[in-house]
Scaffold this motif. Structure first.
Motif, PDB file in Angstrom:
ATOM      1  N   GLY A 121       0.784  -1.230   0.000  1.00 53.39           N
ATOM      2  CA  GLY A 121       0.000   0.000   0.000  1.00 53.39           C
ATOM      3  C   GLY A 121       0.814   1.277   0.000  1.00 53.39           C
ATOM      4  N   ARG A 122       2.129   1.163   0.182  1.00 50.65           N
ATOM      5  CA  ARG A 122       2.945   2.364   0.115  1.00 50.65           C
ATOM      6  C   ARG A 122       2.952   2.908  -1.300  1.00 50.65           C
ATOM      7  NH1 ARG A 122       8.352   1.341   3.848  1.00 50.65           N
ATOM      8  NH2 ARG A 122       7.493   2.245   5.771  1.00 50.65           N
ATOM      9  N   THR A 123       2.743   4.199  -1.415  1.00 50.13           N
ATOM     10  CA  THR A 123       2.723   4.852  -2.718  1.00 50.13           C
ATOM     11  C   THR A 123       4.112   5.377  -3.058  1.00 50.13           C
ATOM     12  OG1 THR A 123       2.205   7.029  -1.787  1.00 50.13           O
ATOM     13  CG2 THR A 123       0.339   5.562  -2.296  1.00 50.13           C
ATOM     14  N   ILE A 124       4.267   5.797  -4.309  1.00 51.64           N
ATOM     15  CA  ILE A 124       5.525   6.426  -4.730  1.00 51.64           C
ATOM     16  C   ILE A 124       5.783   7.676  -3.895  1.00 51.64           C
ATOM     17  CG2 ILE A 124       6.709   7.595  -6.615  1.00 51.64           C
ATOM     18  CD1 ILE A 124       6.598   4.565  -6.908  1.00 51.64           C
ATOM     19  N   ALA A 125       4.725   8.427  -3.615  1.00 51.62           N
ATOM     20  CA  ALA A 125       4.874   9.632  -2.794  1.00 51.62           C
ATOM     21  C   ALA A 125       5.389   9.271  -1.400  1.00 51.62           C
ATOM     22  CB  ALA A 125       3.545  10.367  -2.684  1.00 51.62           C
ATOM     23  N   ASP A 126       4.922   8.149  -0.843  1.00 49.06           N
ATOM     24  CA  ASP A 126       5.405   7.700   0.468  1.00 49.06           C
ATOM     25  C   ASP A 126       6.900   7.388   0.406  1.00 49.06           C
ATOM     26  OD1 ASP A 126       2.840   7.833   1.567  1.00 49.06           O
ATOM     27  OD2 ASP A 126       2.386   5.745   1.064  1.00 49.06           O
ATOM     28  N   LEU A 127       7.317   6.695  -0.650  1.00 46.18           N
ATOM     29  CA  LEU A 127       8.722   6.306  -0.780  1.00 46.18           C
ATOM     30  C   LEU A 127       9.621   7.528  -0.950  1.00 46.18           C
ATOM     31  CD1 LEU A 127       8.384   3.189  -3.126  1.00 46.18           C
ATOM     32  CD2 LEU A 127       8.597   3.231  -0.633  1.00 46.18           C
ATOM     33  N   VAL A 128       9.144   8.487  -1.734  1.00 46.75           N
ATOM     34  CA  VAL A 128       9.927   9.715  -1.919  1.00 46.75           C
ATOM     35  C   VAL A 128      10.039  10.472  -0.598  1.00 46.75           C
ATOM     36  CG1 VAL A 128       9.952  11.983  -3.037  1.00 46.75           C
ATOM     37  CG2 VAL A 128       9.404   9.944  -4.372  1.00 46.75           C
ATOM     38  N   GLU A 129       8.945  10.499   0.158  1.00 43.57           N
ATOM     39  CA  GLU A 129       8.981  11.173   1.455  1.00 43.57           C
ATOM     40  C   GLU A 129      10.000  10.513   2.392  1.00 43.57           C
ATOM     41  OE1 GLU A 129       6.014  12.546   5.106  1.00 43.57           O
ATOM     42  OE2 GLU A 129       5.296  11.144   3.585  1.00 43.57           O
ATOM     43  N   LEU A 130      10.022   9.184   2.415  1.00 45.53           N
ATOM     44  CA  LEU A 130      10.990   8.473   3.253  1.00 45.53           C
ATOM     45  C   LEU A 130      12.420   8.778   2.813  1.00 45.53           C
ATOM     46  CD1 LEU A 130       9.189   5.011   3.535  1.00 45.53           C
ATOM     47  CD2 LEU A 130       9.470   6.704   5.361  1.00 45.53           C
ATOM     48  N   ASP A 131      12.617   8.851   1.500  1.00 45.16           N
ATOM     49  CA  ASP A 131      13.940   9.190   0.963  1.00 45.16           C
ATOM     50  C   ASP A 131      14.368  10.577   1.439  1.00 45.16           C
ATOM     51  OD1 ASP A 131      16.113   8.657  -1.217  1.00 45.16           O
ATOM     52  OD2 ASP A 131      15.349  10.653  -1.675  1.00 45.16           O
ATOM     53  N   GLU A 132      13.464  11.534   1.357  1.00 47.20           N
ATOM     54  CA  GLU A 132      13.783  12.897   1.773  1.00 47.20           C
ATOM     55  C   GLU A 132      14.031  12.977   3.280  1.00 47.20           C
ATOM     56  OE1 GLU A 132      10.974  15.739   0.352  1.00 47.20           O
ATOM     57  OE2 GLU A 132      11.415  15.341  -1.766  1.00 47.20           O
ATOM     58  N   ILE A 133      13.276  12.201   4.052  1.00 41.13           N
ATOM     59  CA  ILE A 133      13.466  12.213   5.501  1.00 41.13           C
ATOM     60  C   ILE A 133      14.890  11.781   5.856  1.00 41.13           C
ATOM     61  CG2 ILE A 133      12.827  11.047   7.656  1.00 41.13           C
ATOM     62  CD1 ILE A 133       9.928  11.039   6.621  1.00 41.13           C
ATOM     63  N   PHE A 134      15.384  10.732   5.185  1.00 38.25           N
ATOM     64  CA  PHE A 134      16.754  10.289   5.462  1.00 38.25           C
ATOM     65  C   PHE A 134      17.745  11.414   5.233  1.00 38.25           C
ATOM     66  CE2 PHE A 134      20.786   8.897   3.577  1.00 38.25           C
ATOM     67  CZ  PHE A 134      21.346   8.231   4.665  1.00 38.25           C
ATOM     68  N   HIS A 135      17.648  12.053   4.062  1.00 37.06           N
ATOM     69  CA  HIS A 135      18.595  13.121   3.730  1.00 37.06           C
ATOM     70  C   HIS A 135      18.458  14.297   4.698  1.00 37.06           C
ATOM     71  CE1 HIS A 135      20.357  11.623  -0.056  1.00 37.06           C
ATOM     72  NE2 HIS A 135      19.220  10.956  -0.156  1.00 37.06           N
ATOM     73  N   ASN A 136      17.220  14.670   5.016  1.00 37.39           N
ATOM     74  CA  ASN A 136      17.014  15.790   5.938  1.00 37.39           C
ATOM     75  C   ASN A 136      17.567  15.491   7.328  1.00 37.39           C
ATOM     76  OD1 ASN A 136      15.727  17.167   3.901  1.00 37.39           O
ATOM     77  ND2 ASN A 136      13.654  16.774   4.636  1.00 37.39           N
ATOM     78  N   ARG A 137      17.369  14.246   7.788  1.00 35.70           N
ATOM     79  CA  ARG A 137      17.850  13.897   9.121  1.00 35.70           C
ATOM     80  C   ARG A 137      19.379  13.870   9.185  1.00 35.70           C
ATOM     81  NH1 ARG A 137      14.325   9.233  12.077  1.00 35.70           N
ATOM     82  NH2 ARG A 137      15.973   9.654  13.620  1.00 35.70           N
TER      83      ARG A 137
END
Length: 245
Positions: A121-137
């Motif tokens: 159920g994870r969407t592409i938008a969810d995956l992109v958000e997780l990717d950005e969270i890693f970089h931001n953190r």
């Protein structure tokens, strides 16, 4: 009253930023202020303030006597933004390695363990958000708030490229690269962390041109399905720029 007005502007700005990032405002499209104000249920004054902020952020253009327009997808501009992003993140990770405590880095490792799980159920938008969270953190560990804010603004303007990357199956590669970058940071190997991060971010100009073409196709696909295909001109790139590995 002033606080209420400012709150309305902030809300409208947030809504318009989301619309701009998702290209609900289509490239080069003129903004119909009357229709947009009605859709959002606000007056023209806070709408105008928010639109002007999006011009400053690089999402819109303003043409005197004509109005506001969604900025076109320009491969050269996106390439330049990737160069800026790389500079910000490489600088930031160097500071993070110098300043972060071991538990801070371990918390990001735990985040990667959780976020890498294959959840239905994870969407592409969810995956992109997780990717950005890693970089931001990672960059937040630098302790430099200005770097974090700059990265967030850049990320919004190139997010559609990340969407296309994820849709084209880059997720597994991204995850392994994130882990390698984090491990280098945990080892306090600044040179390796910077090298890995730079390679992770790099995009060649020809890759961005292809992403822009695919982006336009997706943005306008509804028009094609409805039998109203539209001609879209992709801005030319500047000569003498481009190949990076």
């Amino acid at each position: 009253m002033a606080d209420e007005q400012e709150s309305t502007v902030e809300w409208v700005y947030g809504e318009l930023t989301t619309m701009a990032i998702a290209f609900q405002l289509r490239p080069s499209e003129r903004i119909n202020e009357v229709a947009l104000a009605k859709k959002l249920g606000v007056s023209r004054t806070p709408l105008r303030e928010a639109l002007n902020r999006l011009v400053a952020d690089g999402y819109l253009d303003f043409v005197p006597q004509q109005g506001f327009f969604r900025r076109a997808l320009d491969p050269q501009e996106i390439f330049d933004l990737y160069e800026v992003r790389k500079s910000i993140e490489v600088s930031g990770i160097g500071l993070a390695i110098q300043r972060a405590k071991a538990p801070d880095l371990e918390a990001i490792r735990d985040f990667l363990d959780t976020s890498s799980a294959d959840i239905p159920g994870r969407t592409i938008a969810d995956l992109v958000e997780l990717d950005e969270i890693f970089h931001n953190r990672m960059i937040a560990l630098s302790g430099n708030h200005e770097l974090v804010q700059l990265l967030e603004k850049i990320s919004g303007r190139i997010r559609f490229v990340r969407w296309i990357d994820m849709e084209n199956g880059r997720r597994s590669v991204t995850q392994s690269e994130h882990r390698a970058i984090l491990q280098a940071a945990m080892d306090r190997d600044e040179d390796r962390a910077k090298s890995l991060l730079g390679e992770h971010i790099d995009r060649r100009l020809d890759q961005i041109v292809e992403a822009v073409k695919e982006g336009y196709a997706r943005i306008y696909i509804a028009s094609s399905v409805m039998g109203r295909p539209e001609k879209v001109d992709i801005p030319p790139v500047r000569p003498g720029t481009g190949e990076r590995g």
